[in-house]
Motif scaffolding. Structure first.
Motif, short mmCIF file in Angstrom:
data_model
loop_
_atom_site.label_atom_id
_atom_site.label_comp_id
_atom_site.label_asym_id
_atom_site.label_seq_id
_atom_site.Cartn_x
_atom_site.Cartn_y
_atom_site.Cartn_z
N ALA A 56 0.82 -1.21 0.00
CA ALA A 56 0.00 0.00 0.00
C ALA A 56 0.86 1.25 0.00
O ALA A 56 0.57 2.23 -0.70
CB ALA A 56 -0.94 0.00 1.20
N GLU A 57 1.94 1.23 0.78
CA GLU A 57 2.82 2.40 0.88
C GLU A 57 3.61 2.64 -0.39
O GLU A 57 3.96 3.77 -0.71
CB GLU A 57 3.77 2.22 2.06
CG GLU A 57 3.07 2.30 3.40
CD GLU A 57 3.96 1.90 4.57
OE1 GLU A 57 5.08 1.41 4.35
OE2 GLU A 57 3.50 2.08 5.71
N ASN A 58 3.91 1.59 -1.14
CA ASN A 58 4.74 1.70 -2.34
C ASN A 58 3.96 1.45 -3.62
O ASN A 58 4.55 1.14 -4.65
CB ASN A 58 5.90 0.69 -2.26
CG ASN A 58 6.77 0.92 -1.04
OD1 ASN A 58 7.20 2.03 -0.79
ND2 ASN A 58 6.99 -0.12 -0.26
N LEU A 59 2.65 1.61 -3.56
CA LEU A 59 1.79 1.26 -4.68
C LEU A 59 2.07 2.12 -5.91
O LEU A 59 2.15 3.33 -5.84
CB LEU A 59 0.32 1.43 -4.26
CG LEU A 59 -0.72 0.88 -5.20
CD1 LEU A 59 -0.58 -0.64 -5.31
CD2 LEU A 59 -2.10 1.22 -4.70
N LYS A 60 2.21 1.41 -7.04
CA LYS A 60 2.42 2.05 -8.34
C LYS A 60 1.32 1.57 -9.27
O LYS A 60 0.74 0.51 -9.05
CB LYS A 60 3.78 1.67 -8.92
CG LYS A 60 4.97 2.02 -8.06
CD LYS A 60 6.27 1.58 -8.67
CE LYS A 60 6.51 0.11 -8.78
NZ LYS A 60 6.65 -0.72 -7.63
N PRO A 61 1.02 2.33 -10.33
CA PRO A 61 0.01 1.87 -11.29
C PRO A 61 0.27 0.46 -11.81
O PRO A 61 -0.66 -0.30 -12.06
CB PRO A 61 0.06 2.91 -12.41
CG PRO A 61 0.51 4.16 -11.71
CD PRO A 61 1.50 3.68 -10.66
#
Length: 99
Positions: A56-61
């Motif tokens: 969640a903290e490092n979410l990318k498309p």
């Protein structure tokens, strides 16, 4: 733990294809909500390489397809009873369907 996916392979492939170039703030927000709830319920949902909170903290498309697969598993699972988690999964799936 997860039951066989009854969503349908063709529909799943179509949803995954939609994720390829998806960069919607609403969908990214839905992904984060689902991952944060999954973190709270990680005793019901096995984690992969990283924790759901880290995802969640490092979410990318480019991660949306992974979260979609998790959402499909959650929604179809008979083992997961948490209504809030199932609703978050359904919300994400609907948002991607409508994109």
């Amino acid at each position: 733990m997860f039951q066989h996916n009854t969503y349908g392979d063709a529909m799943k492939e179509e949803l995954l294809k939609k994720c390829e170039n998806l960069d919607s703030p609403d969908i990214m927000s839905s992904c984060r909500v689902l991952l944060e709830l999954a973190e709270k319920k990680k005793d019901e949902i096995p984690e992969e390489d990283q924790t759901y909170l880290e995802m969640a903290e490092n979410l990318k498309p480019s991660d949306v397809s992974k979260v979609l697969e998790l959402a499909l598993k959650i929604r179809e699972s008979g083992d997961i009873k948490d209504a809030e988690l199932k609703n978050a999964a359904s919300k994400l799936i609907r948002a991607i369907e409508m994109s």
